[in-house]
Scaffold this motif. Structure first.
Motif, PDB file in Angstrom:
ATOM      1  N   THR A  39       0.811  -1.489  -0.297  1.00 36.13           N
ATOM      2  CA  THR A  39      -0.090  -0.323  -0.063  1.00 36.13           C
ATOM      3  C   THR A  39       1.301   1.463   0.164  1.00 36.13           C
ATOM      4  O   THR A  39       0.488   1.604  -1.183  1.00 36.13           O
ATOM      5  N   ALA A  40       1.973   1.633   0.545  1.00 35.21           N
ATOM      6  CA  ALA A  40       2.858   2.351   0.949  1.00 35.21           C
ATOM      7  C   ALA A  40       3.223   2.453  -0.087  1.00 35.21           C
ATOM      8  O   ALA A  40       3.810   3.708  -0.512  1.00 35.21           O
ATOM      9  N   SER A  66       5.394  16.218  -3.462  1.00 38.11           N
ATOM     10  CA  SER A  66       5.678  15.435  -4.679  1.00 38.11           C
ATOM     11  C   SER A  66       7.018  15.212  -3.205  1.00 38.11           C
ATOM     12  O   SER A  66       7.339  13.443  -3.497  1.00 38.11           O
ATOM     13  N   MET A  67       7.356  15.473  -2.288  1.00 33.83           N
ATOM     14  CA  MET A  67       8.721  15.257  -1.715  1.00 33.83           C
ATOM     15  C   MET A  67       8.049  14.602  -0.485  1.00 33.83           C
ATOM     16  O   MET A  67       9.425  14.259  -0.350  1.00 33.83           O
ATOM     17  N   LEU A  68       7.166  14.926  -0.224  1.00 30.76           N
ATOM     18  CA  LEU A  68       6.784  13.675   0.897  1.00 30.76           C
ATOM     19  C   LEU A  68       7.062  12.103   0.882  1.00 30.76           C
ATOM     20  O   LEU A  68       6.824  11.201   1.391  1.00 30.76           O
ATOM     21  N   SER A  69       6.472  12.169  -1.039  1.00 33.12           N
ATOM     22  CA  SER A  69       5.798  10.969  -1.104  1.00 33.12           C
ATOM     23  C   SER A  69       7.694  10.067  -1.346  1.00 33.12           C
ATOM     24  O   SER A  69       7.456   9.276  -0.916  1.00 33.12           O
ATOM     25  N   SER A 248      -3.394  16.159   9.421  1.00 34.36           N
ATOM     26  CA  SER A 248      -3.605  15.090   9.618  1.00 34.36           C
ATOM     27  C   SER A 248      -2.178  14.273   9.497  1.00 34.36           C
ATOM     28  O   SER A 248      -1.403  13.305  10.246  1.00 34.36           O
ATOM     29  N   ALA A 249      -1.322  14.914   8.140  1.00 38.68           N
ATOM     30  CA  ALA A 249       0.533  14.149   8.191  1.00 38.68           C
ATOM     31  C   ALA A 249       0.759  14.881   9.052  1.00 38.68           C
ATOM     32  O   ALA A 249       1.780  13.747   9.831  1.00 38.68           O
ATOM     33  N   VAL A 250       0.415  15.500   9.641  1.00 37.93           N
ATOM     34  CA  VAL A 250       1.358  15.819  11.278  1.00 37.93           C
ATOM     35  C   VAL A 250       1.171  14.734  12.444  1.00 37.93           C
ATOM     36  O   VAL A 250       2.221  14.863  13.081  1.00 37.93           O
ATOM     37  N   ALA A 251       0.038  14.812  12.263  1.00 42.38           N
ATOM     38  CA  ALA A 251      -0.935  13.979  13.265  1.00 42.38           C
ATOM     39  C   ALA A 251      -0.097  12.262  12.866  1.00 42.38           C
ATOM     40  O   ALA A 251       0.230  12.165  14.047  1.00 42.38           O
ATOM     41  N   VAL A 288       1.918   5.190   4.296  1.00 38.52           N
ATOM     42  CA  VAL A 288       0.395   4.149   4.261  1.00 38.52           C
ATOM     43  C   VAL A 288      -0.686   5.116   4.159  1.00 38.52           C
ATOM     44  O   VAL A 288      -1.318   5.586   3.237  1.00 38.52           O
ATOM     45  N   LEU A 289      -0.681   6.027   5.061  1.00 38.96           N
ATOM     46  CA  LEU A 289      -2.184   6.907   5.280  1.00 38.96           C
ATOM     47  C   LEU A 289      -1.558   7.752   4.481  1.00 38.96           C
ATOM     48  O   LEU A 289      -2.588   8.944   4.293  1.00 38.96           O
ATOM     49  N   ASN A 290      -0.414   8.451   3.699  1.00 43.14           N
ATOM     50  CA  ASN A 290      -0.695   9.626   3.647  1.00 43.14           C
ATOM     51  C   ASN A 290      -0.758   9.914   2.383  1.00 43.14           C
ATOM     52  O   ASN A 290      -2.044  10.719   1.784  1.00 43.14           O
ATOM     53  N   PRO A 291      -0.864   9.038   1.690  1.00 46.31           N
ATOM     54  CA  PRO A 291      -1.346   8.958   0.355  1.00 46.31           C
ATOM     55  C   PRO A 291      -2.983   8.420   0.133  1.00 46.31           C
ATOM     56  O   PRO A 291      -3.357   9.492  -0.722  1.00 46.31           O
ATOM     57  N   ILE A 292      -3.119   8.625   1.146  1.00 52.86           N
ATOM     58  CA  ILE A 292      -5.391   8.084   0.823  1.00 52.86           C
ATOM     59  C   ILE A 292      -5.434   9.185   1.907  1.00 52.86           C
ATOM     60  O   ILE A 292      -6.276   9.850   1.100  1.00 52.86           O
TER      61      ILE A 292
END
Length: 316
Positions: A39-40, A66-69, A248-251, A288-292
């Motif tokens: 998934t990731a 895109s940097m985060l991904s 959400s990404a920070v959390a 896993v969760l960031n792209p979602i």
């Protein structure tokens, strides 16, 4: 007591840890972990693909995404081979140099994720607090400079850590407590003075995530002040909505990180397998969760992904 160092002719070998007490169930437990890796890798690859491919997404916010991904992708790849090797094939042995290399990349990309989240917080701050100057402040050149400076910072704080780990001598107990190489794990196995290693590790932590987290909080204090000054409730809601994905990404990055630290420090009564499972899951939660989150909450990303998937189906 047998003392080993990195100058011996025989390369030092460490034993990676599976799930203590649940050896018989490791193969079954590895199935959901493998699905998390899939998934990731697929989710972050998709985000990178659509941002690079779609001209309408060539904006500062999506460049930072895109940097985060890319960071999440590399973070997942860092531990993929050793984790699945331990769970599926009982391939527990790892030499010192590959172990140090994995440790370097693991911590570098973890710190990189923290830096990217700070850059994204700055992006939201400029977009909401100074929207008229958004495109002049966040030019392509400046975005590239921000990305390069974060990478240089993280490599610079990790190089001394690696150098001093290589100077350590190790005792006959060479069993690590994770399915990957972690700085704290390695230095705890040393039978020489490791105080300088502990100090460098703490310095690396506080100069990266320890600096980034307060800056992110400060940026949101300023953002909230600016949003509350917006006259219309519709405008305030729209401004807050642009921040939900990033919050959400920070959390999902900082909460598992803090939870894992608390479990390691105060959860001595917990069974060993709890620590191991949490350590593996912690590394996979953000990738896993960031792209979602960004696919669900960001309309532009969602539309492009749907368009790409429809085109693929038509071609088939």
């Amino acid at each position: 007591m047998l003392v080993l160092n990195n100058t011996n002719d025989q390369p030092l070998k460490f034993l990676l840890m599976g799930i203590p007490g649940l050896t018989a169930a490791q193969v079954w437990i590895s199935i959901p972990i493998c699905l998390l890796y899939v998934t990731a890798l697929s989710g972050n690859s998709m985000i990178l693909f659509v941002v690079i491919r779609e001209q309408s997404l060539h904006e500062p916010m999506y460049y930072f995404l895109s940097m985060l991904s890319a960071t999440d992708l590399n973070l997942s790849l860092c531990t993929l081979s050793t984790t699945l090797g331990v769970f599926w094939f009982e391939a527990r042995e790892i030499n010192l140099n590959p172990c140090i290399a994995q440790m370097f990349f693991l911590h570098t990309f973890t710190f990189m994720e923290s830096g990217v989240l700070l850059a994204m917080a700055f992006d939201r701050f400029v977009a909401i607090c100074d929207p008229l100057r958004y495109t002049t402040i966040l030019t392509n050149a400046r975005i590239a400079q921000i990305g390069a400076s974060m990478l240089i910072r993280n490599v610079a704080v990790m190089l001394p850590v690696v150098f001093f780990v290589k100077r350590l001598s190790f005792c006959s107990s060479m069993v690590l407590s994770h399915s990957y190489c972690y700085h704290v794990d390695l230095i705890q196995l040393s039978c020489t003075d490791n105080r300088i290693n502990s100090i460098l590790g703490l310095f690396a932590l506080f100069s990266t995530t320890g600096f980034d987290c307060p800056c992110i909080l400060l940026s949101y204090v300023l953002i909230i002040q600016s949003v509350l000054n917006i006259a219309s409730s519709e405008g305030r809601q729209k401004a807050f909505n642009t921040c939900i994905s990033h919050i959400s990404a920070v959390a999902i990055f900082y909460i598992p990180l803090i939870s894992l630290s608390l479990v390691h420090r105060y959860g001595h009564s917990a069974p060993p397998f709890v620590h191991t499972i949490m350590a593996n899951v912690f590394l996979l939660i953000p990738p896993v969760l960031n792209p979602i989150i960004y696919s669900v909450k960001t309309k532009q990303i969602r539309k492009v992904i749907v368009k790409v998937l429809i085109q693929k189906q038509v071609q088939i």
